[in-house]
Design a protein around this motif. Structure first.
Motif, mmCIF file in Angstrom:
data_model
loop_
_atom_site.group_PDB
_atom_site.id
_atom_site.type_symbol
_atom_site.label_atom_id
_atom_site.label_comp_id
_atom_site.label_asym_id
_atom_site.label_seq_id
_atom_site.Cartn_x
_atom_site.Cartn_y
_atom_site.Cartn_z
ATOM 1 N N ARG A 1 118.273 -29.405 84.091
ATOM 2 C CA ARG A 1 119.062 -28.222 83.898
ATOM 3 C C ARG A 1 120.382 -28.599 83.011
ATOM 4 N N TYR A 2 120.625 -27.841 82.316
ATOM 5 C CA TYR A 2 121.736 -28.132 81.360
ATOM 6 C C TYR A 2 123.124 -28.267 82.031
ATOM 7 N N GLU A 3 123.212 -27.255 83.144
ATOM 8 C CA GLU A 3 124.623 -27.522 83.795
ATOM 9 C C GLU A 3 124.486 -28.685 84.583
ATOM 10 N N LEU A 4 123.526 -29.497 84.953
ATOM 11 C CA LEU A 4 123.393 -30.630 85.902
ATOM 12 C C LEU A 4 123.255 -31.825 85.201
ATOM 13 N N THR A 5 123.369 -31.722 83.756
ATOM 14 C CA THR A 5 123.263 -33.115 83.160
ATOM 15 C C THR A 5 124.486 -33.450 82.690
ATOM 16 N N HIS A 6 125.693 -32.818 82.734
ATOM 17 C CA HIS A 6 126.981 -33.076 81.935
ATOM 18 C C HIS A 6 127.709 -33.881 82.869
ATOM 19 N N ASP A 7 127.349 -34.470 83.865
ATOM 20 C CA ASP A 7 128.370 -35.576 84.426
ATOM 21 C C ASP A 7 127.850 -37.071 84.121
ATOM 22 N N GLY A 8 126.518 -37.046 83.679
ATOM 23 C CA GLY A 8 125.997 -38.319 83.075
ATOM 24 C C GLY A 8 125.325 -38.914 84.211
ATOM 25 N N THR A 9 125.028 -38.573 85.431
ATOM 26 C CA THR A 9 124.604 -39.261 86.445
ATOM 27 C C THR A 9 123.010 -38.748 86.827
ATOM 28 N N SER A 10 122.681 -37.895 86.081
ATOM 29 C CA SER A 10 121.233 -37.465 86.280
ATOM 30 C C SER A 10 120.198 -38.198 86.001
ATOM 31 N N GLY A 11 120.558 -39.092 84.839
ATOM 32 C CA GLY A 11 119.612 -40.159 84.251
ATOM 33 C C GLY A 11 118.868 -39.468 83.230
ATOM 34 N N HIS A 12 119.195 -38.026 82.790
ATOM 35 C CA HIS A 12 118.464 -37.422 81.643
ATOM 36 C C HIS A 12 119.189 -37.681 80.503
ATOM 37 N N ALA A 13 118.529 -37.692 79.588
ATOM 38 C CA ALA A 13 119.184 -37.745 78.044
ATOM 39 C C ALA A 13 118.735 -36.560 77.374
ATOM 40 N N GLU A 14 119.578 -35.633 76.562
ATOM 41 C CA GLU A 14 119.088 -34.693 75.782
ATOM 42 C C GLU A 14 118.323 -35.106 74.769
ATOM 43 N N ALA A 15 116.956 -34.669 74.797
ATOM 44 C CA ALA A 15 115.836 -35.201 73.912
ATOM 45 C C ALA A 15 115.023 -34.175 73.423
ATOM 46 N N VAL A 16 114.000 -34.400 72.326
ATOM 47 C CA VAL A 16 113.297 -33.613 71.753
ATOM 48 C C VAL A 16 111.651 -34.258 72.099
ATOM 49 N N ARG A 17 110.803 -33.162 71.956
ATOM 50 C CA ARG A 17 109.363 -33.266 71.916
ATOM 51 C C ARG A 17 108.895 -33.124 70.604
ATOM 52 N N ILE A 18 108.189 -33.984 69.956
ATOM 53 C CA ILE A 18 107.919 -33.503 68.378
ATOM 54 C C ILE A 18 106.340 -33.750 68.639
ATOM 55 N N VAL A 19 105.588 -32.457 67.996
ATOM 56 C CA VAL A 19 104.282 -32.733 68.050
ATOM 57 C C VAL A 19 104.075 -32.725 66.178
ATOM 58 N N TYR A 20 103.107 -33.761 65.880
ATOM 59 C CA TYR A 20 103.309 -33.920 64.506
ATOM 60 C C TYR A 20 101.763 -34.318 63.961
ATOM 61 N N ASP A 21 101.606 -34.226 62.880
ATOM 62 C CA ASP A 21 100.371 -34.841 62.358
ATOM 63 C C ASP A 21 100.434 -36.032 61.731
ATOM 64 N N PRO A 22 99.779 -37.075 62.342
ATOM 65 C CA PRO A 22 99.969 -38.670 61.679
ATOM 66 C C PRO A 22 99.546 -38.683 60.585
ATOM 67 N N THR A 23 98.411 -38.069 60.040
ATOM 68 C CA THR A 23 97.981 -38.347 58.835
ATOM 69 C C THR A 23 98.894 -37.788 57.737
ATOM 70 N N ARG A 24 99.967 -37.106 58.079
ATOM 71 C CA ARG A 24 101.015 -36.531 57.255
ATOM 72 C C ARG A 24 102.107 -37.119 57.410
ATOM 73 N N ILE A 25 102.634 -37.612 58.643
ATOM 74 C CA ILE A 25 104.007 -38.133 58.912
ATOM 75 C C ILE A 25 103.833 -39.337 59.774
ATOM 76 N N SER A 26 104.250 -40.549 59.765
ATOM 77 C CA SER A 26 103.811 -41.358 60.654
ATOM 78 C C SER A 26 105.024 -41.496 61.677
ATOM 79 N N TYR A 27 104.672 -42.374 62.943
ATOM 80 C CA TYR A 27 105.647 -42.455 63.975
ATOM 81 C C TYR A 27 106.881 -43.165 63.363
ATOM 82 N N GLY A 28 106.523 -44.230 62.753
ATOM 83 C CA GLY A 28 107.408 -45.032 61.982
ATOM 84 C C GLY A 28 108.558 -44.354 61.131
ATOM 85 N N THR A 29 108.099 -43.290 60.512
ATOM 86 C CA THR A 29 108.776 -42.493 59.553
ATOM 87 C C THR A 29 109.606 -41.826 60.360
#
Length: 224
Positions: free
Chosen positions: A83-111
């Motif tokens: 939860r947002y309010e529980l991540t801001h002391d840096g001890t939760s282990g979480h990173a603010e991250a994104v989950r990307i769904v993509y088409d590998p035939t149009r954009i590669s992981y390396g890109t």
């Protein structure tokens, strides 16, 4: 949306960093394509990446051709602290991250990694990006399978040896644990709040740099 209130000392430190740090567009670097980036013959794949505050990471990747959807969330800690309010002391282990769904035939992981480190995140910074300091703001690659891990490891070695950065790369390749979707008010934040002060200062320049460096990879309309 205003980011959560910080202690006075932290607020002063962030203000000083914001005053001294360069605008991201000025520090953007056009990196080479991944030398090791095998074709994946499926129409749908998922990537989990972290690059500081998830508003801008999501906002840039929503404009990448071949990306189907992007959502902001938390990775690295437990469900209880995702939860947002529980991540801001840096001890939760979480990173603010994104989950990307993509088409590998149009954009590669390396890109995707190329874009991440060209215009979004500085891979030489440990536990901070831009004005934001703390382990929750670390840049990280989170492979979801063996091929992604191989591409990630090879690309970090490639750009680390290429002399593109003044300092050594410190970005980790982390083991996937679980991705927890962030609160609704964080989804599409950059798209919904283009005039927000944080967005204008830190994230809009990242998107502008992406469009300038990689015009052939820009979507006509942002992904949902």
């Amino acid at each position: 949306m205003t980011r959560p209130r910080r202690p006075v000392a932290a607020t002063v430190a962030v203000a000083l960093l914001a005053a001294c740090a360069p605008v991201q567009a000025e520090s953007a670097v056009k990196l080479p394509a991944a030398a090791f980036d095998p074709a994946v013959k499926v129409k749908r794949a998922t990537a989990v990446l972290a690059g500081g505050c998830f508003w801008g990471v999501e906002g840039v990747f929503e404009h990448v051709e071949g990306v189907i959807s992007v959502e902001s969330g938390y990775h690295g800690g437990s469900a209880a602290t995702a939860r947002y309010e529980l991540t801001h002391d840096g001890t939760s282990g979480h990173a603010e991250a994104v989950r990307i769904v993509y088409d590998p035939t149009r954009i590669s992981y390396g890109t995707l990694l190329r874009i991440l480190f060209s215009v979004i995140a500085d891979p030489t910074l440990k536990d901070r990006q831009g004005p934001d300091v703390g382990r929750q703001y670390r840049a990280a690659i989170v492979p979801l399978d063996a091929t992604q891990r191989q591409v990630a490891t090879a690309y970090l070695a490639q750009i680390g040896k290429g002399g593109y950065f003044r300092r050594p790369l410190v970005v980790p390749v982390e083991r996937y644990r679980a991705f927890y979707r962030a609160e609704a008010n964080h989804q599409d934040f950059m798209k919904r709040n283009p005039g927000n002060g944080y967005i204008v200062r830190w994230d809009a320049p990242k998107l502008a740099a992406f469009k300038s460096l990689y015009p052939g990879l820009v979507r006509r309309a942002p992904a949902p």
